[in-house]
Design a protein around this motif. Sequence first.
Motif, mmCIF file in Angstrom:
data_model
loop_
_atom_site.group_PDB
_atom_site.id
_atom_site.type_symbol
_atom_site.label_atom_id
_atom_site.label_comp_id
_atom_site.label_asym_id
_atom_site.label_seq_id
_atom_site.Cartn_x
_atom_site.Cartn_y
_atom_site.Cartn_z
ATOM 1 N N VAL A 223 -6.815 -0.336 -11.879
ATOM 2 C CA VAL A 223 -5.398 -0.110 -11.654
ATOM 3 C C VAL A 223 -5.035 -0.469 -10.221
ATOM 4 N N VAL A 224 -3.930 -1.189 -10.089
ATOM 5 C CA VAL A 224 -3.355 -1.517 -8.785
ATOM 6 C C VAL A 224 -2.155 -0.601 -8.598
ATOM 7 N N SER A 225 -2.186 0.205 -7.539
ATOM 8 C CA SER A 225 -1.157 1.222 -7.346
ATOM 9 C C SER A 225 -0.532 1.090 -5.962
ATOM 10 N N VAL A 226 0.790 0.837 -5.945
ATOM 11 C CA VAL A 226 1.539 0.818 -4.696
ATOM 12 C C VAL A 226 2.605 1.912 -4.780
ATOM 13 N N THR A 227 3.296 2.151 -3.687
ATOM 14 C CA THR A 227 4.271 3.226 -3.652
ATOM 15 C C THR A 227 5.641 2.728 -4.112
ATOM 16 N N PRO A 228 6.501 3.633 -4.595
ATOM 17 C CA PRO A 228 7.869 3.230 -4.951
ATOM 18 C C PRO A 228 8.607 2.580 -3.782
ATOM 19 N N LEU A 229 8.336 3.041 -2.561
ATOM 20 C CA LEU A 229 9.000 2.471 -1.394
ATOM 21 C C LEU A 229 8.667 0.997 -1.250
ATOM 22 N N GLU A 230 7.418 0.629 -1.486
ATOM 23 C CA GLU A 230 7.023 -0.780 -1.386
ATOM 24 C C GLU A 230 7.775 -1.612 -2.420
ATOM 25 N N PHE A 231 7.933 -1.067 -3.623
ATOM 26 C CA PHE A 231 8.669 -1.787 -4.660
ATOM 27 C C PHE A 231 10.138 -1.946 -4.279
ATOM 28 N N LEU A 232 10.762 -0.862 -3.820
ATOM 29 C CA LEU A 232 12.188 -0.916 -3.503
ATOM 30 C C LEU A 232 12.468 -1.838 -2.324
ATOM 31 N N LYS A 233 11.520 -1.900 -1.373
ATOM 32 C CA LYS A 233 11.676 -2.805 -0.233
ATOM 33 C C LYS A 233 11.629 -4.260 -0.678
ATOM 34 N N ALA A 234 10.799 -4.559 -1.673
ATOM 35 C CA ALA A 234 10.615 -5.944 -2.124
ATOM 36 C C ALA A 234 10.302 -5.924 -3.620
ATOM 37 N N PRO A 235 11.331 -5.886 -4.486
ATOM 38 C CA PRO A 235 11.087 -5.759 -5.931
ATOM 39 C C PRO A 235 10.191 -6.842 -6.517
ATOM 40 N N LEU A 236 10.199 -8.045 -5.930
ATOM 41 C CA LEU A 236 9.339 -9.104 -6.466
ATOM 42 C C LEU A 236 7.860 -8.834 -6.219
ATOM 43 N N LEU A 237 7.540 -7.871 -5.328
ATOM 44 C CA LEU A 237 6.141 -7.512 -5.108
ATOM 45 C C LEU A 237 5.480 -7.118 -6.420
ATOM 46 N N TRP A 238 6.204 -6.415 -7.250
ATOM 47 C CA TRP A 238 5.703 -5.987 -8.562
ATOM 48 C C TRP A 238 5.196 -7.196 -9.351
ATOM 49 N N ALA A 239 6.041 -8.223 -9.448
ATOM 50 C CA ALA A 239 5.666 -9.424 -10.180
ATOM 51 C C ALA A 239 4.544 -10.181 -9.477
ATOM 52 N N GLN A 240 4.579 -10.191 -8.154
ATOM 53 C CA GLN A 240 3.531 -10.882 -7.403
ATOM 54 C C GLN A 240 2.159 -10.247 -7.634
ATOM 55 N N LEU A 241 2.126 -8.927 -7.709
ATOM 56 C CA LEU A 241 0.856 -8.240 -7.958
ATOM 57 C C LEU A 241 0.341 -8.521 -9.363
ATOM 58 N N ILE A 242 1.264 -8.647 -10.318
ATOM 59 C CA ILE A 242 0.847 -8.998 -11.679
ATOM 60 C C ILE A 242 0.119 -10.339 -11.663
ATOM 61 N N GLY A 243 0.678 -11.315 -10.939
ATOM 62 C CA GLY A 243 0.040 -12.614 -10.866
ATOM 63 C C GLY A 243 -1.262 -12.591 -10.085
#
Length: 544
Positions: A223-243
Amino acid sequence: MSRFTDEMYATAESARRGLITGEPDEPLRQTWGEIHRQARCMAGALAAAGIGHGAAVGVLAGNPVDIAPVCQAVWMRGGSVTMLHQPTPRTDLAAWARDTETVVHMIDAQVVVLGAPFDAAEPVLRERGIRVVTVAQMRAGSPIDPVDTAESDIALQQLTSGSTGSPKAVLISHENFYVNAYAMIDRIKYSLDDDVMISWLPLFHDMGMVGFLSVPMQVGAEVVSVTPLEFLKAPLLWAQLIGKYHGTVTAAPNFAYSLLARKLAQAPDGVVDLSSMRWMWNGAEPVDPDTMIALAEAGARFGLDPMALAPVYGMAETTLAVSVPDPGHGQVLDIVDPDLLEAGGIAVPTTRPNGRRLATLGHLVPGLEGRVVGRDGQVLPPRGVGIIQLRGKAVTSGYLTVEGPVPAQDADGWFDTGDVGYFTEEGRVVVCGRVKDVIIMGGRNVYPTDIERAACSVDGVRPGNAVAIRLDAGDKRESFAVAVETNRIDDPAEIRRIEHEVVHAVVAEVGVRPRTVAVLGPGSIPKTSSGKLRRGSSAALLAR
């Protein structure tokens, strides 16, 4: 030893998989064995602090790298974890401290574990007489062996949404954890060798804590786990981590998918790769079918399989999962006659142009039974609309409140969810709304989610930031207002336009007219700690 802890410790001995934290700046991968060794030291510190079997421990920390070993350390001592509500920059710290003190007394917490980024809260907690142990102090403990645990031991006291002034905690046992974990794993055919989970969900919410921490820790998933703050700062991070990590399983509430769809639509070709994704669960708040369609369209350029998009149903009272679609089905809509749904209490399929499109939420996970009952308590047939009730070994035995324990099940083991919905002939679950939120107008049951979805379609309304406010509840002529947020709050002309278009959109889509529309600035609409609308607390918005 309970099956949950027994498997968790066996996983630590053998698992090659682990937890990745620290993205995007300082990624750190630790195997579950490494986390277990940290937990042994932390358990030693808890033992030195007098924490033993049956003790309740509050946790106020935001970083998954700390929360994972802390939780396992508490379970090694046979204790229960309660993730405390986290203050934000807008939080009234005095009120937060009072509410936290109430929760700590309610669960009878012997200690609160404090970690970044909430270290500054230590003096506030100590002033309230709350005993504090820091994550740093726990890491310096001497390693010890775990104590024995039982299936009936409480592992998690999950605070329910909105439980601040009048808190309530769902009591989740070791057996609940174990049973629900395998219900989800079996349904999605999870592969420990091939699947990778990606999450930014807060670990104080059951979807984050259970789905993306305790389950992978128990079974040894990656599992790759980041904080909600990291997501809200840069929503595309979510997709980048998937890749980057070839993620296959993720989950989020509807608002996050709406945000991701917009960001993907604006992104240049090739910036992310979503081709590995096979499960994108949409849960924790009402699912907007148009959001999933928009995500499928925006994600197509990046290899996203639309069959991976899966509306689901879950709640803390069932540990997490209630219903999940079978693999490869994607979003399945049920289009029903709106008049019969609202006036007749029955969901009749229709091909009429004004048919109400509702997202089906899959079949009940293994081990759960479900039924729908009417107001008279009679069990309804398929497509009869009523209150959804559930029964099974993943269902909590009860709640802890400031007045003491409260059972969650009736004499026959049924739990009343408070959700209005129905089952299709094939056994798919459909949720229409919360019974306490339904607005009755002219004999019609009007669901606030339909009003809010229509309001959010208006240009300038912030996605996910519209709330239908029930007025004159219980009277023969109930009514409602709508409050929406906009970033254009300083433009009077825009405010007038939004007011007018919200009325038009609601009348056109739902066929009812709001008594008034309030247009507000960002952050005005009250929400729970997990981001759900607090409809019951929204009436005060009309006085602004």
